[in-house]
Design an enzyme around this catalytic site. Sequence first.
Site, short mmCIF file in Angstrom:
data_model
loop_
_atom_site.label_atom_id
_atom_site.label_comp_id
_atom_site.label_asym_id
_atom_site.label_seq_id
_atom_site.Cartn_x
_atom_site.Cartn_y
_atom_site.Cartn_z
N GLU B 60 0.70 -1.41 0.08
CA GLU B 60 -0.12 0.10 0.09
C GLU B 60 0.79 1.22 -0.02
O GLU B 60 0.39 2.07 -0.70
CB GLU B 60 -1.08 -0.07 1.11
CG GLU B 60 -2.33 -0.83 0.95
CD GLU B 60 -2.06 -2.30 1.04
OE1 GLU B 60 -1.06 -2.75 1.61
OE2 GLU B 60 -3.01 -3.15 0.69
N HIS B 129 -12.37 -4.64 8.12
CA HIS B 129 -12.71 -4.54 6.71
C HIS B 129 -14.15 -3.83 6.57
O HIS B 129 -14.96 -3.96 5.61
CB HIS B 129 -12.68 -5.94 6.22
CG HIS B 129 -11.66 -6.49 5.86
ND1 HIS B 129 -10.87 -7.11 7.01
CD2 HIS B 129 -10.87 -6.92 4.67
CE1 HIS B 129 -9.70 -7.71 6.63
NE2 HIS B 129 -9.61 -7.48 5.06
#
Lengths: 341, 325
Positions: B60, B129
Amino acid sequence: MSPRTKTKATSGRNDDIGEATRLGLWRQCLEVRHLEKRAYDLFLQNLIKGTSHLSLGQEAVAAGFGVAMRKDDWSFCTYRGHAHTLVRGASMTGVLGELMGRECGLLGGKGGSMHLTSVEHGAMGSYAIIGAHLPIAIGAAWSAQYRGTDQVAVCFFGDGTTNIGAFHEALNMATVWTLPVVFVCENNLYMEYTPIGEVTAVEHPAADRAGAYGLPGIIVDGNDPDAVFRAAREALAKARAGEGPSLIEAKTYRHSGHSRADPGKYRPDEEVKAWLARDPIPMYRKRLLDFGVKEAVLDAIDAETRAAVDAATEAAKASPEPALAVIERDVWADGGASWRN
Amino acid sequence: MAELTYREAVAAGIAQEMARDPNVVFLGEDVAAAGGVFKATVGLLEQFGPRRVRDTPISEQAILGAAMGAAMTGLRPIAEIMFSDFLAVCWDIVANEIAKTRYMTAGQVTLPLVIRTANGGGSRFGAQHSQSVENWAMAVPGLKVVAPSNPADVKGLLAAAIRDDDPVVFFEHKSLYAVKGEVPDGEHIERLGTAKVLRDGRDVTVLALAAMVPKALAAAERLAAEHRIEATVIDVRSLVPLDTETILREVVKTGRVATVEENPRLCGWGAEIASIVAEECFWDLDAPIVRITTPHVPLPSADNLEDATVPTVERIVATLRQAID
Ligand SMILES: Cc1ncc(C[n+]2csc(CCOP(=O)(O)OP(=O)(O)O)c2C)c(N)n1
Ligand SMILES: [Mg+2]
């Protein structure tokens, strides 16, 4: 993969580097040396506040790359980045002015010592979060590759930086995408205060990791401008030819502490003495004299750079503080800071 | 008008801008060959090729760092962070680098980039999530923050974000990806920083964002049908810049305001709006400001627990009834 050491003895005055380039290296080393010493003096006079990280002793790395890079290449460096910004051609007044918080500073006083940037010179920023700029540098390299220019991004960082995730993410992606980027680890043996060897799984923090990313482990003498220049030239050519990234570990040593506040007392006297004996500037001077360069030529460059630092100091001192209006400028591309209508 | 799903509108917005500007590039994990884990970018690789639509490693920091470096040297990258929760592993690049570099360099650097990310709950994915983290982004000077509630806005606001010269964090709501809606034909672009009044009412002004918008609308219908309470509903759409002009105008009209926020309570976006309302139109208010939020807990995963944690239509109806009675 065992590291390859590139410290081959040089042959003479008109070898692959040549006198004109060497005088350029000499000049850049001196510019950095004199400017950094001045920065230190200005601290003591309380004209520079905050913190600052000097490259005294590490000049040859910035100089070697500064001379080898093309004007339209990009460089990314750390908070220890006065040297790397200067060698790209940024003005001394802009650098010292920024350190002093003056209007004439490269960033008009909004960045400070740790964020020197001069986009017009391809100096794409000094980054103060360890490792952050390695991924950013690969983005610039990606952009050069995408647009089909043969520009190269060069990214300088310290030995301590090889232990943060961003280093590994950037190295891997640079190789996978065959990006034109050169990673330059300045191994000065220490993080802030901790010796790098005490916290690192391998002996050569960058070179020993290179193999994990499909790259040769390259080690150069970071106190030798010629050695750095040659390694830079080769890595830049490789990148320009579309052959992907390089990772170079330059062994060097900082003469002062980590930052302004640090006297560097944690370093053994013997070690400091040994490295001071390998001070890149007297060593390079001796080499140039051995090659037959006239002392007067070297001294003239020395005098010129000292005078330039003096003039920049006076100009920065004479510059006013930034206008308060800049506080709410340049958050956004429209020049303003407004977050509502 | 064509009917598209919210996820199709993502691809349509990106495709519209990539076709228009060769400097627009797109990168992220599983976004190219696989078309995204939410299938929101299906077809882009086929249409624009692997040079412009790139799969990345699970890195990321490298994804957003690469987007930043590319943006500062002339490209207009769109980077996908698969789940907004993962912004935490690259928050340095977002908050310290992308957000601050223009300011620190006194305008030397321009960063025309978009960070797209799937935000929010409703999918039983658990606390790592499912978060609504739009308020993280809102708290950092230098980031524009957008969160569309319907397919037309996805396409139009995404196009606007891509054309904008500043970094935009674009929160797509993962529970809306399957929702269908009319999207104007041809080139479609909206203006960043504009809220939209979706329903007019005299009794209360309800401010909602992303997946809370359809819930606020459903609650408004119930309040009208069952309790004769008429609510104005505003889709805030953009947290930065914030359309305070529209919001304050509509609050003053009704004299009552409620926010419906999916982010956990503390420092949610509604808190900032509440403070602006209190400072600037206190004397126009007939009642205390109401905030309906997810409680200040991580999101649990079991069906009934998650459903009861995020604001529901029932909770919105009940809270507003009580506030207005
Ligand atoms: C992410 C992060 N962690 C810690 C620091 C604090 N810090 C600043 S410089 C430094 C040492 C870095 O060492 P090295 O990479 O060897 O660079 P050098 O200072 O020796 O040039 C540390 C730990 C930081 N700036 N960023
Ligand atoms: Mg170090």
